[in-house]
Enzyme design. Structure first.
Site, PDB file in Angstrom:
ATOM      1  N   HIS A   1     -40.910 -37.919   4.321  1.00  0.00           N
ATOM      2  CA  HIS A   1     -40.210 -37.033   5.260  1.00  0.00           C
ATOM      3  C   HIS A   1     -40.559 -35.567   5.007  1.00  0.00           C
ATOM      4  CE1 HIS A   1     -36.801 -40.180   6.029  1.00  0.00           C
ATOM      5  NE2 HIS A   1     -37.880 -40.420   6.748  1.00  0.00           N
TER       6      HIS A   1
ATOM      7  N   TYR B   1     -31.381 -35.830  11.548  1.00  0.00           N
ATOM      8  CA  TYR B   1     -30.715 -37.080  11.151  1.00  0.00           C
ATOM      9  C   TYR B   1     -29.696 -37.545  12.187  1.00  0.00           C
ATOM     10  CZ  TYR B   1     -33.108 -37.580   6.781  1.00  0.00           C
ATOM     11  OH  TYR B   1     -34.080 -37.802   5.835  1.00  0.00           O
TER      12      TYR B   1
ATOM     13  N   GLU C   1     -34.627 -34.185   0.093  1.00  0.00           N
ATOM     14  CA  GLU C   1     -35.685 -33.477   0.840  1.00  0.00           C
ATOM     15  C   GLU C   1     -35.511 -31.970   0.700  1.00  0.00           C
ATOM     16  OE1 GLU C   1     -35.303 -35.492   4.669  1.00  0.00           O
ATOM     17  OE2 GLU C   1     -35.789 -37.341   3.595  1.00  0.00           O
TER      18      GLU C   1
HETATM   19  C1  HEM Z   1     -31.269 -42.635   6.914  1.00  0.00           C
HETATM   20  C2  HEM Z   1     -32.254 -42.283   7.733  1.00  0.00           C
HETATM   21  C3  HEM Z   1     -33.694 -42.649   7.571  1.00  0.00           C
HETATM   22  C4  HEM Z   1     -34.267 -43.717   6.929  1.00  0.00           C
HETATM   23  C5  HEM Z   1     -33.584 -44.856   6.194  1.00  0.00           C
HETATM   24  C6  HEM Z   1     -35.707 -43.575   7.078  1.00  0.00           C
HETATM   25  C7  HEM Z   1     -36.635 -44.460   6.562  1.00  0.00           C
HETATM   26  C8  HEM Z   1     -37.999 -44.282   6.615  1.00  0.00           C
HETATM   27  C9  HEM Z   1     -38.975 -45.156   5.988  1.00  0.00           C
HETATM   28  C10 HEM Z   1     -38.642 -46.400   5.169  1.00  0.00           C
HETATM   29  C11 HEM Z   1     -40.195 -44.661   6.263  1.00  0.00           C
HETATM   30  C12 HEM Z   1     -41.561 -45.220   5.805  1.00  0.00           C
HETATM   31  C13 HEM Z   1     -41.933 -44.474   4.549  1.00  0.00           C
HETATM   32  C14 HEM Z   1     -43.344 -44.739   4.070  1.00  0.00           C
HETATM   33  O1  HEM Z   1     -44.268 -44.737   4.900  1.00  0.00           O
HETATM   34  O2  HEM Z   1     -43.497 -44.930   2.860  1.00  0.00           O
HETATM   35  C15 HEM Z   1     -40.005 -43.463   7.062  1.00  0.00           C
HETATM   36  C16 HEM Z   1     -41.032 -42.702   7.566  1.00  0.00           C
HETATM   37  C17 HEM Z   1     -40.847 -41.698   8.488  1.00  0.00           C
HETATM   38  N1  HEM Z   1     -39.645 -41.167   8.879  1.00  0.00           N
HETATM   39 FE1  HEM Z   1     -37.839 -41.763   8.311  1.00  0.00          FE
HETATM   40  N2  HEM Z   1     -35.962 -42.454   7.816  1.00  0.00           N
HETATM   41  C18 HEM Z   1     -34.786 -41.856   8.123  1.00  0.00           C
HETATM   42  C19 HEM Z   1     -34.612 -40.688   8.840  1.00  0.00           C
HETATM   43  C20 HEM Z   1     -35.624 -39.996   9.463  1.00  0.00           C
HETATM   44  C21 HEM Z   1     -35.450 -38.820  10.281  1.00  0.00           C
HETATM   45  C22 HEM Z   1     -34.133 -38.099  10.553  1.00  0.00           C
HETATM   46  C23 HEM Z   1     -36.670 -38.464  10.765  1.00  0.00           C
HETATM   47  C24 HEM Z   1     -36.996 -37.314  11.688  1.00  0.00           C
HETATM   48  C25 HEM Z   1     -36.943 -37.426  12.978  1.00  0.00           C
HETATM   49  C26 HEM Z   1     -37.622 -39.418  10.222  1.00  0.00           C
HETATM   50  C27 HEM Z   1     -38.975 -39.389  10.451  1.00  0.00           C
HETATM   51  C28 HEM Z   1     -39.899 -40.191   9.804  1.00  0.00           C
HETATM   52  C29 HEM Z   1     -41.326 -40.093  10.048  1.00  0.00           C
HETATM   53  C30 HEM Z   1     -42.017 -39.144  11.033  1.00  0.00           C
HETATM   54  C31 HEM Z   1     -41.922 -41.036   9.213  1.00  0.00           C
HETATM   55  C32 HEM Z   1     -43.417 -41.354   9.126  1.00  0.00           C
HETATM   56  C33 HEM Z   1     -43.717 -42.276  10.269  1.00  0.00           C
HETATM   57  C34 HEM Z   1     -45.161 -42.573  10.492  1.00  0.00           C
HETATM   58  O3  HEM Z   1     -45.938 -42.639   9.553  1.00  0.00           O
HETATM   59  O4  HEM Z   1     -45.453 -42.764  11.679  1.00  0.00           O
HETATM   60  N3  HEM Z   1     -36.953 -40.329   9.442  1.00  0.00           N
HETATM   61  N4  HEM Z   1     -38.659 -43.262   7.255  1.00  0.00           N
END
Ligand code: HEM
Length: 226
Positions: free
Chosen positions: A118, A128, A170
């Protein structure tokens, strides 16, 4: 407009966020909460449904969220959407979270990876609420009547509990890194053909005050903005 943009978000010095306390992005009623026993039981009881439908929930979630907030397509890798890598990652994270709801300690490594990912994309605390709203509504859409008001409330509280952990971690990454936090415009300074298949692209910041560049860290991305 502009050239490729790099998210050197993990090399940041100045606080990039307009919030002194990033947890202010957490709705007041869910700030610094711990779930009660009844809520934890509801979350644990929903594990079979998550196992069966978690992937559908997260697919629905991404579809709805990116429809309502097309600006987020800028940071979500569309190839990962097409191959369902991202929905699978989020579904896996939700399952692991539900399974460890009594004691989140085993999740610390996963939290660290999520926070690093993130931070590399400059995810901000206020985003969020967008993710939370669409995630909870996707759970309702996919599971239908099985989602009682109590279960929806338990998942909302659980979401914010995890979101707050991520927001705090973060923010620490943003505060302690050296460089800059936000996205910056880069131009292609030169291209070098390394072989028949491989060409190296050397980038330089459009704003020369960003030089010298910090050395890269694993997990960083760059993206073209047409
Ligand atoms: C409790 C809330 C959230 C959880 C549990 C979560 C979980 C995750 C997980 C498991 C990944 C994959 C990590 C990896 O590649 O190792 C990820 C990637 C990502 N998250 Fe989150 N996330 C959360 C909130 C958010 C928020 C608020 C945003 C912003 C809008 C966000 C944007 C992203 C983006 C852009 C990626 C990379 C995606 C990609 O590679 O296309 N996430 N998140």
């Amino acid at each position: 407009m502009g050239g490729p943009r790099c998210g050197f978000a993990t090399q940041v010095s100045a606080p990039p966020l307009n919030l002194q306390d990033p947890t202010l992005a957490v709705p007041e009623r869910y700030r610094h909460i711990t779930l009660d026993a009844a809520q934890k039981d509801l979350i644990k009881a929903s594990i079979p449904a998550l196992q069966a439908h978690g992937f559908d929930i997260t697919k629905q979630f991404y579809h709805n969220m990116l429809d309502a907030h097309p600006e987020l397509k800028e940071i979500f890798n569309t190839a990962n959407q097409e191959h369902f890598k991202q929905p699978k990652a989020l579904a896996g994270a939700l399952l692991a979270y539900a399974a460890n709801i009594d004691d989140l300690t085993p999740l610390s490594g996963a939290v660290e990876l999520m926070a690093a990912k993130h931070a590399s994309l400059y995810v901000r605390p206020e985003q969020y609420a967008i993710v939370g709203t669409h995630l909870i509504s996707a759970i309702g859409q996919v599971l239908g009547d099985a989602v009682t008001p109590e279960l929806a409330e338990a998942w909302t509280a659980a979401y914010w509990q995890l979101a707050e952990i991520l927001i705090i971690r973060e923010n620490q990454l943003y505060q302690t890194s050296k460089g800059w936090t936000d996205w910056a415009d880069f131009r292609i300074a030169r291209k070098e053909k390394e072989s028949e298949e491989v060409t190296s692209f050397y980038l330089e910041p459009v704003d020369s005050s960003l030089k010298p560049l910090p050395s890269f860290l694993p997990g960083q991305v760059s993206k073209s903005s047409e």
